[in-house]
Design an enzyme around this catalytic site. Sequence first.
Site, PDB file in Angstrom:
ATOM      1  N   LEU A   1       0.857  -1.173   0.000  1.00 54.22           N
ATOM      2  CA  LEU A   1       0.000   0.000   0.000  1.00 54.22           C
ATOM      3  C   LEU A   1       0.901   1.234   0.000  1.00 54.22           C
ATOM      4  CD1 LEU A   1      -2.679  -0.944   2.718  1.00 54.22           C
ATOM      5  CD2 LEU A   1      -2.922  -1.117   0.238  1.00 54.22           C
ATOM      6  N   ASP A   2       0.445   2.292  -0.667  1.00 60.68           N
ATOM      7  CA  ASP A   2       1.210   3.534  -0.664  1.00 60.68           C
ATOM      8  C   ASP A   2       1.352   4.060   0.766  1.00 60.68           C
ATOM      9  OD1 ASP A   2       1.379   3.464  -3.433  1.00 60.68           O
ATOM     10  OD2 ASP A   2      -0.461   4.628  -3.692  1.00 60.68           O
ATOM     11  N   LYS A   3       2.339   4.904   0.970  1.00 59.73           N
ATOM     12  CA  LYS A   3       2.625   5.453   2.295  1.00 59.73           C
ATOM     13  C   LYS A   3       1.385   6.033   2.965  1.00 59.73           C
ATOM     14  CE  LYS A   3       5.210   9.207   4.499  1.00 59.73           C
ATOM     15  NZ  LYS A   3       6.137  10.341   4.283  1.00 59.73           N
TER      16      LYS A   3
ATOM     17  N   THR B   1      -1.848   5.520   2.129  1.00 61.93           N
ATOM     18  CA  THR B   1      -3.048   4.684   2.050  1.00 61.93           C
ATOM     19  C   THR B   1      -3.140   3.849   3.318  1.00 61.93           C
ATOM     20  OG1 THR B   1      -2.949   4.580  -0.363  1.00 61.93           O
ATOM     21  CG2 THR B   1      -4.224   2.879   0.745  1.00 61.93           C
TER      22      THR B   1
ATOM     23  N   ARG C   1      -5.779   5.307  -8.025  1.00 61.25           N
ATOM     24  CA  ARG C   1      -5.491   6.741  -8.142  1.00 61.25           C
ATOM     25  C   ARG C   1      -5.463   7.173  -9.602  1.00 61.25           C
ATOM     26  NH1 ARG C   1      -0.048   7.240  -4.835  1.00 61.25           N
ATOM     27  NH2 ARG C   1      -0.333   9.469  -5.287  1.00 61.25           N
TER      28      ARG C   1
END
Length: 346
Positions: free
Chosen positions: A140-142, A144, A240
Site C-alpha cells: 500500500l502507498d505510504k 493509504t 489513483r
Amino acid sequence: MVAPDTREHRAPPEARGERVDQYLARAFPDLTRSRIHGLIEAGHVLADGQPAKPARRLRGGELLVLHIPAPVPAVPLAEELPLALLHEDRDLVVVDKAAGMVVHPGAGHASGTLVNALLHRVKDLAGVGGELRPGIVHRLDKDTTGCLVVAKNEQALVALQKAFKTRAVEKTYLALVHGVPPTEGRIETLYGRHPVHRQRFTGKVKEGKNAITEYRVLEAFEGAALVEVDLLTGRTHQIRVHLSEAGHPLLCDALYGAGRKAKGAAAEAQERLGRQALHAWRLSFAHPRTGKVLKLEAPIPADLEAALTLLRATVPAPPETPPATRKQPAPRKAAGGSKRTTGRTR
C-alpha cells in the site's frame, strides 16, 4: 529460531534437458524461484554430489540435494511502533496499516517502517528468502490506510502471492474523490509507466498490462463523493490513476490530482484530511494452509471519518413525510444506474 533443512530429490528421466533452477522451482513449490536461485549461487544445491549451476541441464536420474541454512537475522532493526493487527495465525498476519507508514525500509526511510514494526511485534517468523523477516505479499502507498497481508513463512508467501496474481483475492477500497462520478462504472485499460513523468503511471498507453477497476458511489456531497472501489487487478497506483483519468482524482492526491481545486466543504474536508483519501477497506482470500476463506475489514480511520462527517453536515436533510402518509422505509439497495465503461486503450 528455525533449524536448517536438507532435502533430497531424485530427478526423473522425463526431466532430461531441463534447467536445474527451473526444475527445482517446480519440485519445491514452497520455495520461491529467487530463493532457489540464491541457494544454487551460494553452493547449497548439489547434483550427484557436485555443486550445481542454475543453467545446468539435467540428464535425468540425478540425486539433487538442497541444503537450506537457518534464516539469519534480518538487516532492518526491530522497532516498537504502533501497529494494529486485524488477524494473526502461525502463517500470516493482516495489518491495519496507518497513514504515513512506509511498508519497506529504503532510501529516506531506513527506520519507522511496517517491516521494522513487524520484526518487533511478530515473534514466530519462520523466515523468508533466508532471513528472519516478514514476507510482504502486496503493498500500500505510504498514505493509504487499511488491510495489508504479511506472510510469516516462505510457503505462505508463495501461496498468497499466487492468489493475488491470479485474482483469487477480493479487494475493496473506499475513496473520497473530487466531484460526483456516475453512480457506478467499470474502468478497463492497458496500463504502464507514464512516458514523460516516470514517477507516474497511466492508463493511456498503447502497450501495457491489463488493469480493471470497478466502482460504486456510496454517498454524494457538494463537490465530492465517497466511492467504493473493487480492484480486479493490482497495478501500482491503479485506483489513483483510473479515477483521476476518469475526471475524479482522490482528495489530497498530490501526484495525480494536483491540478484539481476543491471548493467549499470539499476544500475543508481536504484540509482536514491532509493525505490522499484512500482506504483498503475489505479483503477476502483463502487461507494458504487451511483453505478457509478469511474476510477482514479495517475500520474507517479517524481522519477520513472526520472528513466525511464534515461533508455530511452540508447535505440537506430530505423533507419530512407527513405522519398520515408516512410509509415504512424500504430496504436499502445498492447504488444503481447504468454502467460507464472507459474503453480499452490500444
